[in-house]
Write a protein that holds these residues in place. Sequence first.
Motif, short mmCIF file in Angstrom:
data_model
loop_
_atom_site.label_atom_id
_atom_site.label_comp_id
_atom_site.label_asym_id
_atom_site.label_seq_id
_atom_site.Cartn_x
_atom_site.Cartn_y
_atom_site.Cartn_z
N PHE A 147 0.65 -0.85 0.06
CA PHE A 147 0.13 -0.34 -0.24
C PHE A 147 1.18 1.26 -0.31
O PHE A 147 0.26 2.25 0.00
CB PHE A 147 -0.96 0.13 0.63
N SER A 148 2.19 1.31 0.22
CA SER A 148 3.28 2.37 -0.10
C SER A 148 3.21 2.80 -1.05
O SER A 148 3.39 4.14 -1.11
CB SER A 148 4.39 2.00 1.12
N ARG A 149 2.79 2.21 -2.13
CA ARG A 149 3.62 2.89 -4.01
C ARG A 149 2.61 3.87 -3.75
O ARG A 149 2.24 4.27 -4.53
CB ARG A 149 3.86 1.60 -4.38
N PHE A 150 1.50 3.58 -3.00
CA PHE A 150 -0.13 4.41 -3.82
C PHE A 150 -1.02 5.35 -2.50
O PHE A 150 -1.21 4.85 -1.78
CB PHE A 150 -1.38 3.94 -4.40
N PRO A 151 -0.58 6.52 -3.28
CA PRO A 151 -1.56 7.51 -2.23
C PRO A 151 -3.11 7.24 -1.76
O PRO A 151 -3.03 6.87 -1.00
CB PRO A 151 -1.38 8.48 -2.88
N GLY A 152 -3.55 6.56 -3.11
CA GLY A 152 -5.00 6.35 -2.86
C GLY A 152 -4.85 4.99 -1.62
O GLY A 152 -5.85 5.16 -0.98
N LEU A 153 -4.40 3.95 -1.95
CA LEU A 153 -4.03 2.87 -1.11
C LEU A 153 -3.66 3.54 0.19
O LEU A 153 -3.86 2.86 1.75
CB LEU A 153 -3.78 1.91 -1.22
N GLN A 154 -3.08 4.09 0.26
CA GLN A 154 -2.75 4.65 1.83
C GLN A 154 -3.72 5.60 2.53
O GLN A 154 -4.16 6.11 3.90
CB GLN A 154 -0.97 5.81 2.12
N TRP A 155 -4.41 6.31 1.40
CA TRP A 155 -5.64 7.44 2.51
C TRP A 155 -6.72 5.84 3.24
O TRP A 155 -7.24 5.85 4.08
CB TRP A 155 -6.45 7.46 1.03
N CYS A 156 -6.94 4.64 2.47
CA CYS A 156 -7.78 3.52 3.50
C CYS A 156 -7.16 3.30 3.66
O CYS A 156 -8.15 2.63 5.28
CB CYS A 156 -7.67 2.82 1.93
N VAL A 157 -6.44 3.50 4.21
CA VAL A 157 -5.25 2.61 5.55
C VAL A 157 -5.37 3.74 6.40
O VAL A 157 -6.02 3.05 7.39
CB VAL A 157 -3.29 2.43 5.60
N ALA A 158 -5.32 4.96 6.17
CA ALA A 158 -5.59 5.67 7.41
C ALA A 158 -6.78 6.10 7.65
O ALA A 158 -8.05 6.37 8.79
CB ALA A 158 -5.48 7.48 7.11
N VAL A 159 -8.51 5.95 6.85
CA VAL A 159 -9.12 5.30 6.96
C VAL A 159 -9.92 4.36 8.44
O VAL A 159 -10.13 3.85 8.87
CB VAL A 159 -10.59 4.82 5.74
N TYR A 160 -9.15 2.72 7.51
CA TYR A 160 -9.42 2.02 8.58
C TYR A 160 -8.44 1.97 10.45
O TYR A 160 -9.47 2.18 10.62
CB TYR A 160 -8.98 0.73 7.94
N SER A 161 -7.71 3.18 9.95
CA SER A 161 -6.79 3.53 11.19
C SER A 161 -7.62 4.52 12.39
O SER A 161 -7.80 3.95 12.95
CB SER A 161 -5.56 4.03 10.87
N VAL A 162 -8.18 5.70 11.15
CA VAL A 162 -9.32 6.61 12.29
C VAL A 162 -10.31 5.58 12.73
O VAL A 162 -11.19 6.09 13.68
CB VAL A 162 -9.53 7.51 11.48
N CYS A 163 -11.15 5.41 12.26
CA CYS A 163 -12.72 4.06 13.05
C CYS A 163 -12.29 3.43 13.59
O CYS A 163 -12.59 3.19 14.14
CB CYS A 163 -13.20 4.06 11.06
N PHE A 164 -10.70 2.75 13.58
CA PHE A 164 -10.81 2.09 14.58
C PHE A 164 -10.33 2.79 15.70
O PHE A 164 -10.62 1.73 16.80
CB PHE A 164 -9.74 1.07 13.92
N ILE A 165 -9.50 3.20 15.72
CA ILE A 165 -9.33 4.29 17.04
C ILE A 165 -10.18 4.27 17.62
O ILE A 165 -10.49 5.02 18.85
CB ILE A 165 -7.63 5.17 16.72
#
Length: 280
Positions: A163-181
């Motif tokens: 996921f580190s190669r694409f900003p779009g996938l990094q945004w998805c990881v941010a979504v998962y992280s924020v909602c999980f927190i």
Amino acid sequence: MVTLDIRTLVVRILEVILTCISFSLVASVGHSTASFWTWCMFTWCFCFCVTILILVLELTGLSAKLPISWDDFTTAFAMLATLMVLAASIIYPVFYTCPSCGRQIGASVTSCLAFILYAVEVGLLRAKPGEISGFMSTVPGLLKVLEAFVACIIFICLDYNQFSRFPGLQWCVAVYSVCFIFALLVIVFTICRLLTLFPAPFDKVLTVCNVLAVLMYITAVVIWPLYSFKNNPRPSYCKNGIRCPWDNYVVITFMTCFNLAAYITDTVYSFRLVFFVTRT
């Protein structure tokens, strides 16, 4: 004051017995370093130990002296255990059983029975209409545990190099992280009786955050498969029946859609709580 319910007590005793049988049978077969094997063993041992702890604290009356909401804690754990044992009951038979594997099959059966018992416990602890109870025993509270658990599965499947190669996938990881927190904070604050620390009424904070989570997950549902599968077919070395890293994309996509559905359901209940229940 914590009161003992004979049905819940019997169910927990059976849970202890079945989870003990499950990890004992698997341990008797031999040790494995595979991550799925480790996950299943951890699940059964963790649920066994915490269920015994709950039984001891309730039978000795010490649960009433703890500075936490005991009903919220036991309900949250029952929901978590249900999801964990369900995952173990699916994973272990798929990867570690065969027609001649008697002990492995036995462990799978007892694990499935343990899952049913934990689900029954959730049903016993769940708040009934008109009943005064903690937040975790309501549908939104149980959904928070589900949302956090699904996010954990997503995190397990993530690979930084992917996921580190694409900003779009990094945004998805941010979504998962924020909602999980946020889901984790709600669970911890509820169990520790810290909801008064929220800067606004809890039900309104919950509603706003759930709406934001739905909007964020909608973007993830679109972006994750778009970046993951575009010009990226399943590799030829991924033979039938053999799991490969590419399959993690599929798992994450499915779990993202599943969590979106959970957040939509959570939002509907939150709106009902704010605009209908509180007004009446």
